[in-house]
Design a protein around this motif. Structure first.
Motif, PDB file in Angstrom:
ATOM      1  N   ALA A 151      41.248  42.419  28.006  1.00 22.63           N
ATOM      2  CA  ALA A 151      40.785  42.700  28.469  1.00 22.63           C
ATOM      3  C   ALA A 151      41.438  43.842  29.436  1.00 22.63           C
ATOM      4  CB  ALA A 151      39.910  42.135  29.799  1.00 22.63           C
ATOM      5  N   LEU A 152      42.549  43.985  29.156  1.00 22.89           N
ATOM      6  CA  LEU A 152      43.423  44.965  30.866  1.00 22.89           C
ATOM      7  C   LEU A 152      42.668  46.799  30.311  1.00 22.89           C
ATOM      8  CD1 LEU A 152      45.868  45.652  32.364  1.00 22.89           C
ATOM      9  CD2 LEU A 152      47.594  45.621  30.827  1.00 22.89           C
ATOM     10  N   SER A 156      41.935  48.342  33.768  1.00 22.67           N
ATOM     11  CA  SER A 156      42.336  49.718  33.998  1.00 22.67           C
ATOM     12  C   SER A 156      41.285  50.649  33.878  1.00 22.67           C
ATOM     13  CB  SER A 156      43.335  50.066  32.811  1.00 22.67           C
ATOM     14  OG  SER A 156      43.875  49.113  32.303  1.00 22.67           O
ATOM     15  N   ALA A 157      40.063  51.087  32.284  1.00 19.85           N
ATOM     16  CA  ALA A 157      39.092  51.336  32.980  1.00 19.85           C
ATOM     17  C   ALA A 157      38.059  51.514  34.264  1.00 19.85           C
ATOM     18  CB  ALA A 157      39.002  52.206  32.073  1.00 19.85           C
ATOM     19  N   ALA A 170      42.073  42.986  41.630  1.00 21.67           N
ATOM     20  CA  ALA A 170      41.952  42.772  39.677  1.00 21.67           C
ATOM     21  C   ALA A 170      43.355  41.318  39.379  1.00 21.67           C
ATOM     22  CB  ALA A 170      42.671  44.307  39.100  1.00 21.67           C
ATOM     23  N   VAL A 171      43.191  40.695  38.956  1.00 21.29           N
ATOM     24  CA  VAL A 171      43.496  39.442  38.523  1.00 21.29           C
ATOM     25  C   VAL A 171      43.515  39.436  36.775  1.00 21.29           C
ATOM     26  CG1 VAL A 171      44.119  37.084  38.461  1.00 21.29           C
ATOM     27  CG2 VAL A 171      42.560  37.766  40.733  1.00 21.29           C
ATOM     28  N   VAL A 172      45.193  39.743  36.443  1.00 20.89           N
ATOM     29  CA  VAL A 172      44.863  39.935  34.855  1.00 20.89           C
ATOM     30  C   VAL A 172      46.175  38.697  34.608  1.00 20.89           C
ATOM     31  CG1 VAL A 172      45.850  41.430  32.726  1.00 20.89           C
ATOM     32  CG2 VAL A 172      44.882  42.645  35.410  1.00 20.89           C
ATOM     33  N   GLU A 173      46.047  38.551  33.284  1.00 21.74           N
ATOM     34  CA  GLU A 173      46.901  37.205  32.305  1.00 21.74           C
ATOM     35  C   GLU A 173      47.510  37.989  31.212  1.00 21.74           C
ATOM     36  OE1 GLU A 173      45.695  32.620  33.092  1.00 21.74           O
ATOM     37  OE2 GLU A 173      44.094  33.854  31.295  1.00 21.74           O
ATOM     38  N   VAL A 174      49.103  38.079  31.333  1.00 17.37           N
ATOM     39  CA  VAL A 174      50.119  38.258  30.703  1.00 17.37           C
ATOM     40  C   VAL A 174      51.236  37.387  30.023  1.00 17.37           C
ATOM     41  CG1 VAL A 174      48.827  41.228  31.284  1.00 17.37           C
ATOM     42  CG2 VAL A 174      51.023  39.518  32.232  1.00 17.37           C
ATOM     43  N   HIS A 175      51.806  37.935  28.954  1.00 18.02           N
ATOM     44  CA  HIS A 175      52.757  36.926  28.947  1.00 18.02           C
ATOM     45  C   HIS A 175      53.376  36.853  29.776  1.00 18.02           C
ATOM     46  CE1 HIS A 175      50.920  36.164  24.711  1.00 18.02           C
ATOM     47  NE2 HIS A 175      50.590  35.720  25.342  1.00 18.02           N
ATOM     48  N   GLY A 176      54.344  38.211  30.437  1.00 15.41           N
ATOM     49  CA  GLY A 176      55.056  37.734  30.721  1.00 15.41           C
ATOM     50  C   GLY A 176      55.504  39.233  32.060  1.00 15.41           C
TER      51      GLY A 176
END
Length: 282
Positions: A151-152, A156-157, A170-176
């Motif tokens: 969903a990034l 972003s858009a 904004a809360v964004v889950e990523v690997h690192g």
């Protein structure tokens, strides 16, 4: 991966089937590749919504298709095993006849990611759309955007459409940390990166509960892994009091499912979210 097919005729339903020509490609992070499409078919391409998306069409290797290449005709006349593969992607931006799409890449897994990882100028891909429904409401007291790497691009858009002076959490889950991207907004952006190897729906809800959030019900954009979105949606509806008209929530994918498998389950998922609302009395 050059497409040998000729120009197509318009697809039914008002969403043209267009031929996108790769202008350039770059790797933004170890798991994100940006591909910029152009060509005469995209010269008049426009979008209306912050979360506008397209369907990318991948012809199957070893299958001979009639010319002009026509997705609707193929589905009407060929067995399902010969249908081109379709993948849905958010449009990151449109400008000067170019359409930018960011792809999550996990090695050689799937169709779209490996294609994007090897994309070169001059390569072509069929594009159908756009669709879309969400843009940040200027009347909302604040904005909440939650998602994972898938969903990034949409987050972003969307952040770029938050009105000046409005808080955007904004809360964004990523690997690192290597998967983090610079994000910007005309609004008051409060950005939180959450590093996790696998989706943790309840863990993300607890993280949200621990934030100092603004007062009032936000306009909420909640997208990404389906079970996580469902859990965050429950939080938004019950804890934050987000009404339906200020809620955009959708599972882009589901852990352990192919896109085709998830597509078959999505109706049940939608029904389950409705049940959540009824149970909570909202």
């Amino acid at each position: 991966m050059r497409n040998p097919f000729k120009r197509e005729k318009p697809a039914p339903g008002g969403r043209r089937q267009r031929l996108g020509v790769v202008q350039r490609a770059e790797r933004l992070t170890p798991e994100m590749v940006r591909v910029v499409f152009g060509g005469e078919d995209l010269a008049d391409f426009t979008v209306e919504h912050a979360d506008s998306y397209v369907k990318l069409i991948f012809p199957l290797e070893g299958v001979a298709y009639d010319e002009p290449f026509d997705v609707a005709a193929i589905r009407d006349s060929r067995p399902r095993t010969e249908w081109p593969v379709q993948r849905t992607y958010t449009i990151r931006s449109v400008a000067d006849g170019e359409v930018t799409i960011d792809f999550v890449v996990h090695g050689d897994e799937g169709f779209a990611g490996p294609w994007a990882a090897g994309a070169q100028p001059g390569d072509t891909l069929w594009i159908m759309g756009p669709g879309g429904a969400y843009s940040p409401s200027p009347e909302a007291p604040w904005h909440l955007l939650v998602g994972d790497a898938s969903a990034l691009p949409a987050i972003s858009a969307s952040l770029e459409h938050v009105p000046a002076g409005k808080v955007a959490v904004a809360v964004v889950e990523v690997h690192g940390p290597a998967e983090e991207l610079p994000l910007a907004s005309p609004g008051d952006l409060r950005l939180h990166w959450v590093h996790r190897g696998e989706p943790d729906p309840e863990g993300l809800v607890e993280f949200l509960r621990g934030l100092d959030l603004p007062a009032g019900a936000p306009h909420a954009f909640l997208h990404g892994e389906a079970d996580t979105v469902r859990a965050v949606r429950r939080f938004a509806r019950t804890d934050l009091g987000v009404p339906r008209e200020l809620l955009s929530a959708s599972g882009y994918w589901r852990r352990g499912r192919t896109e085709e498998g998830w597509r078959e389950e999505k109706r049940d998922w939608n029904a389950a979210t409705e049940s959540d609302d009824a149970t909570a009395g909202v």
